[in-house]
Design an enzyme around this catalytic site. Structure first.
Site, PDB file in Angstrom:
ATOM      1  N   LYS A 160     -15.788   4.994   4.378  1.00 52.78           N
ATOM      2  CA  LYS A 160     -14.629   5.095   5.423  1.00 52.78           C
ATOM      3  C   LYS A 160     -14.870   5.822   6.487  1.00 52.78           C
ATOM      4  O   LYS A 160     -15.133   7.098   6.344  1.00 52.78           O
ATOM      5  CB  LYS A 160     -13.211   5.392   5.009  1.00 52.78           C
ATOM      6  CG  LYS A 160     -12.575   4.269   3.818  1.00 52.78           C
ATOM      7  CD  LYS A 160     -11.722   3.456   4.761  1.00 52.78           C
ATOM      8  CE  LYS A 160     -10.892   2.433   3.964  1.00 52.78           C
ATOM      9  NZ  LYS A 160     -10.141   1.434   5.075  1.00 52.78           N
ATOM     10  N   GLU A 206       0.753  -1.196  -0.149  1.00 48.27           N
ATOM     11  CA  GLU A 206      -0.015  -0.042  -0.106  1.00 48.27           C
ATOM     12  C   GLU A 206       0.906   1.228  -0.046  1.00 48.27           C
ATOM     13  O   GLU A 206       1.877   1.394   0.714  1.00 48.27           O
ATOM     14  CB  GLU A 206      -0.924   0.076   1.196  1.00 48.27           C
ATOM     15  CG  GLU A 206      -2.300  -1.104   1.334  1.00 48.27           C
ATOM     16  CD  GLU A 206      -2.703  -0.817   2.670  1.00 48.27           C
ATOM     17  OE1 GLU A 206      -2.731   0.332   3.347  1.00 48.27           O
ATOM     18  OE2 GLU A 206      -3.448  -1.748   2.967  1.00 48.27           O
ATOM     19  N   GLU A 213      -9.296  10.058   4.920  1.00 46.50           N
ATOM     20  CA  GLU A 213      -9.499   8.530   4.740  1.00 46.50           C
ATOM     21  C   GLU A 213     -10.484   8.059   3.731  1.00 46.50           C
ATOM     22  O   GLU A 213     -10.402   7.102   3.039  1.00 46.50           O
ATOM     23  CB  GLU A 213     -10.115   8.088   5.965  1.00 46.50           C
ATOM     24  CG  GLU A 213      -9.128   8.061   7.155  1.00 46.50           C
ATOM     25  CD  GLU A 213      -7.959   6.981   6.781  1.00 46.50           C
ATOM     26  OE1 GLU A 213      -8.429   5.631   6.317  1.00 46.50           O
ATOM     27  OE2 GLU A 213      -6.616   7.370   6.815  1.00 46.50           O
ATOM     28  N   GLU A 230     -13.281   5.800  -1.111  1.00 49.26           N
ATOM     29  CA  GLU A 230     -14.134   5.297  -0.327  1.00 49.26           C
ATOM     30  C   GLU A 230     -15.083   6.083   0.582  1.00 49.26           C
ATOM     31  O   GLU A 230     -14.523   6.499   1.604  1.00 49.26           O
ATOM     32  CB  GLU A 230     -13.550   4.080   0.433  1.00 49.26           C
ATOM     33  CG  GLU A 230     -13.019   3.132  -0.462  1.00 49.26           C
ATOM     34  CD  GLU A 230     -12.457   1.883   0.464  1.00 49.26           C
ATOM     35  OE1 GLU A 230     -12.764   1.072   0.724  1.00 49.26           O
ATOM     36  OE2 GLU A 230     -11.148   2.193   0.695  1.00 49.26           O
TER      37      GLU A 230
END
Length: 508
Positions: free
Chosen positions: A332, A275, A338, A329
């Site tokens: 999240k 990641e 985030e 997303e």
């Protein structure tokens, strides 16, 4: 002479098999470096698996990491050649780490049931377990061993590697890299974990986030140093012990991991960055989470990895990397940043256009410019003819313009006629990602193929995305549509091919 439906199907099948066998010969030389993407699912409207795969194909993304082993995604990824890393979610770790049979059942259900049609290349056992789920740390290595044993039992341990992502936060004193070491309290887990990776010829999965190192440095780390921007020599960081010069945080963190492993006498375990990325939007306390910085980081990162630069400790030894992540997303939890690490929104629209001129097609992520679908130069003429027949038949393209005396009859060759039909189908499908493929003999281009009185469509779908097309159902049957008939036939061809491979004991 007009072909019967059976003859046409057999022609497509033979062409498909020829393509696959040619791809297999190309795959014999293993890739030594890649840039892949992580695919999270915390979206209020998650795209259908077929839409996800269409986006991957359109962006030439050949490596993905899933945070689970979703059956729908694995089915959609079948026969694409895309290499897939599946994951044991953290919430399933305790059960697998305490039971060999539970691990075997997991592998049977989530790996063997899909392999080799779906090109599963690795299994991630948990994610950042040592920091996110410390109570499970003591059974982490057991879980990895049990998963590996299940692969051995199925003779898949050489094809599918087992590892687990570690957070860079478990490495202390990461600069200078030569002084880095793992948190000693974790040695009872780290040492057997590294021993497992070494004995199984696997790799260390390492999560690297220069954004957080920059944010937490109180100004000590320069923004340009975190963004992999070129630095003047007087701004480079020098490791006083090795005199190695570091021009970015990414390399420094990767080398810190190499040195930390070496401090425990493990010197031959490769690293894959599982990641990394940069958020494109943040709250009031995150002023550097911007579109421009996210673009800069990921664009520079892709070039850096694919140029096989390596790191100062291991120059020329490329570090394959998965970008976090494919989609924003919106579900999240946590700060605004985030929710905003994605390259695309849920409709497949790019959050920003990566600056990758001269770096090939991978992750070009520009879906906004007028595009066309054209037959690939050098494509097999039989495959082109089979695809042309399908487009003008089951694909329901109006090919009357290709008849003698009509505007697009000349030049009278399969390449030109196929390009017309492919482009018409591409626009008929709303320029949806994945609608310009035709078993690999077509590709999206920004060059207008129009010539003479033969004019090609230039209309662009809504936002240039695939939002205006309904994805086919994963459980669609032959009776659903003529397109489904074609997909069913291709799947049958794939099954024939894999049967031939297995019967001939050919293994990749």
């Amino acid at each position: 002479m007009e072909l019967t439906a059976m003859e046409s199907q057999m022609g497509v099948c033979v062409s498909f098999l020829l393509l696959i066998f040619s791809l297999l010969s190309l795959q014999a030389a293993a890739e030594d470096v890649f840039v892949g993407v992580n695919i999270g699912t915390d979206l209020s409207v998650m795209p259908h698996p077929t839409q996800v795969v269409a986006l991957l194909k359109a962006q030439q993304i050949r490596h993905v990491r899933l945070y689970d082993a979703d059956g729908g995604m694995l089915m959609a990824l079948a026969n694409t050649g895309i290499q897939v890393m599946v994951s044991v979610p953290n919430e399933q770790l305790l059960g697998i780490g305490q039971s060999n049979s539970t691990a075997a059942n997991w592998v049977n259900h989530n790996v063997i049931a899909h392999y080799p049609a779906t090109n599963i290349s690795a299994i991630s056992v948990g994610s950042e377990v040592l920091t996110e789920l410390p109570n499970a740390a003591k059974i982490l290595v057991n879980a990895m061993k049990y998963i590996h044993s299940a692969l051995v039992a199925s003779n898949l341990d050489h094809q599918i590697k087992v590892s687990t992502p570690l957070s860079s936060s478990i490495i202390l004193d990461s600069f200078p890299p030569s002084q880095a070491f793992f948190n000693a309290s974790l040695d009872p887990v780290i040492v057997p974990l590294l021993g497992f990776l070494q004995s199984t010829n696997s790799f260390l999965m390492f999560n690297v986030y220069p954004y957080y190192d920059y944010m937490q440095s109180d100004g000590f780390i320069l923004l340009d140093y975190a963004l992999l921007k070129p630095l003047p020599s007087n701004k480079e960081a020098v490791d006083s012990n090795t005199l190695l010069r570091y021009t970015n945080v990414f390399d420094a963190l990767v080398d810190a991991a190499y040195f930390a492993m070496a401090s425990l006498n493990f010197t031959n375990i490769p690293i894959v960055v599982s990641e990394t990325g940069w958020p494109s939007k943040g709250g009031a306390t995150e002023p550097d989470a911007t579109l421009d910085n996210a673009n800069t980081y990921n664009s520079n990162l892709i070039r850096h990895v694919l140029n096989k630069t390596g790191t100062p400790k291991h120059p020329g030894v490329a570090v394959s990397t998965y970008i976090y992540e494919l989609y924003n997303e919106d579900m999240k939890p946590g700060p605004i940043s985030e929710k905003n690490w994605g390259l695309f929104d849920a409709n497949g629209k790019p959050i920003y256009i990566l600056r990758l001129t001269g770096s090939g097609l991978v992750l070009a992520n520009d879906t906004m410019n007028p595009t066309y679908c054209a037959a690939k130069e050098g494509a097999d003429s039989k495959m082109l003819q089979a695809a042309l027949d399908w487009a003008c038949g089951p694909g329901r393209v109006d090919c009357s313009a290709l008849l003698q005396g009509q505007p697009c009859y000349e030049p009278d060759n399969v390449m030109a006629h196929a390009t017309y039909a492919f482009n018409a189908y591409y626009h008929q499908m709303g320029k949806a990602s994945g609608s310009c493929d035709f078993n690999g003999v077509a590709a999206v281009t920004t060059s207008n193929p129009s010539h003479g009185s033969c004019s090609f469509s230039e209309s662009v779908g809504r936002n240039g995305t695939m939002a205006n097309i309904t994805a086919p159902s994963m459980n669609s049957t032959k009776s659903d549509s003529s397109a489904s008939d074609y997909e069913y036939n291709i799947l049958s061809c794939a099954l024939m091919m894999f049967g031939a491979l297995l019967g001939g004991s050919i293994w990749l």
